[in-house]
Design a protein around this motif. Structure first.
Motif, PDB file in Angstrom:
ATOM      1  N   PRO A 104      46.095  42.286  34.588  1.00  0.00           N
ATOM      2  CA  PRO A 104      45.415  41.668  35.602  1.00  0.00           C
ATOM      3  C   PRO A 104      44.148  40.812  35.479  1.00  0.00           C
ATOM      4  O   PRO A 104      43.993  39.976  36.127  1.00  0.00           O
ATOM      5  CB  PRO A 104      44.573  42.862  36.171  1.00  0.00           C
ATOM      6  CG  PRO A 104      44.269  43.874  34.944  1.00  0.00           C
ATOM      7  CD  PRO A 104      45.716  43.614  34.275  1.00  0.00           C
ATOM      8  N   ASN A 126      49.781  47.807  37.980  1.00  0.00           N
ATOM      9  CA  ASN A 126      48.595  48.569  36.976  1.00  0.00           C
ATOM     10  C   ASN A 126      49.355  49.456  36.190  1.00  0.00           C
ATOM     11  O   ASN A 126      49.560  50.499  36.634  1.00  0.00           O
ATOM     12  CB  ASN A 126      47.451  49.126  37.900  1.00  0.00           C
ATOM     13  CG  ASN A 126      46.228  49.226  37.200  1.00  0.00           C
ATOM     14  OD1 ASN A 126      45.488  48.145  37.226  1.00  0.00           O
ATOM     15  ND2 ASN A 126      46.070  50.330  36.529  1.00  0.00           N
ATOM     16  N   LEU A 150      35.582  47.492  36.150  1.00  0.00           N
ATOM     17  CA  LEU A 150      36.748  47.323  36.858  1.00  0.00           C
ATOM     18  C   LEU A 150      36.557  47.359  38.256  1.00  0.00           C
ATOM     19  O   LEU A 150      37.013  46.713  39.121  1.00  0.00           O
ATOM     20  CB  LEU A 150      37.452  48.567  36.586  1.00  0.00           C
ATOM     21  CG  LEU A 150      38.377  48.753  35.289  1.00  0.00           C
ATOM     22  CD1 LEU A 150      39.011  50.211  35.168  1.00  0.00           C
ATOM     23  CD2 LEU A 150      39.195  47.656  35.330  1.00  0.00           C
ATOM     24  N   LEU A 154      38.686  44.690  39.817  1.00  0.00           N
ATOM     25  CA  LEU A 154      39.991  44.804  40.235  1.00  0.00           C
ATOM     26  C   LEU A 154      39.865  44.901  41.717  1.00  0.00           C
ATOM     27  O   LEU A 154      41.154  44.379  42.440  1.00  0.00           O
ATOM     28  CB  LEU A 154      40.305  46.255  39.586  1.00  0.00           C
ATOM     29  CG  LEU A 154      41.860  46.337  39.341  1.00  0.00           C
ATOM     30  CD1 LEU A 154      42.531  45.122  38.471  1.00  0.00           C
ATOM     31  CD2 LEU A 154      42.028  47.798  38.584  1.00  0.00           C
ATOM     32  N   CYS A 158      42.990  42.454  43.471  1.00  0.00           N
ATOM     33  CA  CYS A 158      44.224  43.078  44.239  1.00  0.00           C
ATOM     34  C   CYS A 158      44.197  42.653  45.630  1.00  0.00           C
ATOM     35  O   CYS A 158      45.378  42.556  46.325  1.00  0.00           O
ATOM     36  CB  CYS A 158      43.943  44.627  44.286  1.00  0.00           C
ATOM     37  SG  CYS A 158      44.206  45.691  42.763  1.00  0.00           S
ATOM     38  N   LEU A 175      43.123  54.012  41.288  1.00  0.00           N
ATOM     39  CA  LEU A 175      42.805  52.806  41.981  1.00  0.00           C
ATOM     40  C   LEU A 175      41.765  52.953  43.336  1.00  0.00           C
ATOM     41  O   LEU A 175      41.021  52.151  43.440  1.00  0.00           O
ATOM     42  CB  LEU A 175      44.094  52.012  42.197  1.00  0.00           C
ATOM     43  CG  LEU A 175      44.992  51.554  41.023  1.00  0.00           C
ATOM     44  CD1 LEU A 175      46.294  50.906  41.473  1.00  0.00           C
ATOM     45  CD2 LEU A 175      44.040  50.500  40.121  1.00  0.00           C
TER      46      LEU A 175
END
Length: 414
Positions: A104, A126, A150, A154, A158, A175
């Motif tokens: 990522p 992921n 993260l 992230l 996403c 996640l």
């Protein structure tokens, strides 16, 4: 200029798929193995698949359609650092119908930079517990930079992707916990299980000075701090003191190999533990066929391919309940799962594997039956359906003249 996909493709379902990864061959890892296997099966279905990564041309094994952009080598890790692709890679990337990001941070940011502005759908899988890797490799600052970092990056990344995929249900929950608030599809990473189901003649036990009555416990994977191998060795040391027939075969290499070998000597179990170093991938089925069980103490896995390969070889599994491991192993049916890093419980279950041949045989059969769901033939079809879905949701996109010429099979006049 916007180009209608129907004009370009008609009714054909053939796709140009770009795999974007921070590193690829010759680096050996579960992610690189998965990309390679998936690429082969997508190509066999008639699709064009390219891998975009960093390194020097010729780094790989002559595999076609692997596009290396130059970068600064980071010691001997296999990583090359850069924040852009070469002009050639950028031009080729522009002609993709969909890109699939497997890391990522660098690859992900490049996908957003190059692909999103011109409407190329971005799929992200992921593969890694980055929070736990930070703790393993940066123990002093891992707690500060792991999950908080993260959470800062992230979820936003996403949201910018067309589709987010998790290889396991457990990782999907991770996640969500760190703030990813878009739908996440679960598509297992596929494994070519046929060589493991039918390995041919197993590796000779005598080559390792093993006796027919020995019970061989196998660990296969990277020898890195994230794999919790000192814990595994402590458990095995207790078992080997009680049962002389217990042997541990460690297949793989990594930065912790020398430390682990020294630890084995200090524990006095060097006659029961054998380090093979790197083994060619096509020889893995023969090694696994020699064993009696697969053991791992890792809690950083997302979708452990080596574990799935071992199950296909008929090996029951001993592991610790965690995302990835817990999604794959059924406690009491295909192996034993310990609820937490409990050394006594892990050691007791390892001993049980050593002494209970009937249980090993029963779990071996169940493991082979269950692992078919991870066959690459099945997972490739699932992934193709996801690609088709995101492409269909992007009916118009901007293409450069060069990419349009490439798509209809023409070349510019010289």
């Amino acid at each position: 200029m916007e180009i209608n996909r129907q004009t370009l493709f008609g009714d054909a379902q053939i796709m140009r798929i770009g795999m974007m990864a921070d590193l690829y061959k010759p680096h050996v890892s579960g992610v690189t193995n998965y990309i390679s296997i998936n690429k082969t099966h997508l190509e066999s279905a008639g699709h064009e698949v390219y891998v975009f990564t960093f390194g020097e041309d010729g780094n790989g094994d002559g595999e076609p359609n692997v596009v290396y952009s130059p970068g600064l080598p980071i010691s001997d890790t296999g990583y090359y650092l850069n924040v852009r692709y070469s002009n050639r890679a950028q031009a080729l990337l522009d002609s993709m119908d969909v890109v699939h990001v497997h890391h990522p941070f660098v690859s992900g940011s490049l996908a957003l930079r190059y692909c999103r502005p011109i409407g190329i759908p971005i799929v992200f899988t992921n593969h890694t517990r980055y929070d736990l890797y930070a703790k393993a490799y940066m123990p002093i600052i891992g707690d500060a930079l792991g999950e908080p970092a993260l959470r800062a990056y992230l979820p936003s990344f996403c949201r910018s992707c067309s589709l987010v995929i998790s290889p396991s249900e457990g990782m999907r929950e991770v996640l969500k916990r760190i703030g990813v608030d878009v739908p996440v599809e679960v598509v297992p990473n596929g494994v070519d299980i046929k060589p493991f189901l039918e390995p041919g003649t197993p590796q000779e036990r005598s080559g390792f000075d093993y006796q027919p009555e020995d019970v061989i416990l196998i660990y296969m994977g990277r020898l890195g701090p994230e794999k919790n191998l000192p814990f595994l060795l402590r458990a095995f040391a207790g078992v080997s003191q009680a049962f002389n027939q217990a042997k541990l075969l460690i297949i793989g290499d990594g930065p912790e190999r020398n430390n682990l070998q020294e630890r084995v000597k200090l524990m006095g179990i060097e006659k029961s533990v054998y380090f093979t170093g790197l083994v060619p991938y096509d020889q893995m089925p023969k090694y696994l066929a020699m064993g009696d069980a697969f053991v791992t103490a890792s809690v950083t896995e997302v979708h452990p391919l080596s574990l799935i390969e071992s199950m296909a070889a008929g090996l029951p599994v001993l592991g610790i309940q965690s995302p990835g491991i817990g999604d794959t192993v059924q406690n009491g049916k295909t192996g034993y799962l310990i609820a937490e890093e409990n050394l006594a419980g892990f050691t007791a279950s390892m001993a049980r594997l050593v002494v209970d041949r009937e249980a090993r045989t029963r779990m071996s059969t169940a493991a082979r039956d269950i692992v078919v769901r991870y066959a690459i033939e099945n997972t490739t079809q699932l992934m193709l359906a996801q690609y088709e879905k995101v492409i269909a949701a992007t009916p118009h996109r901007k293409r450069s003249l060069w990419s349009r010429i490439r798509r209809i099979g023409m070349r510019p006049e010289k």
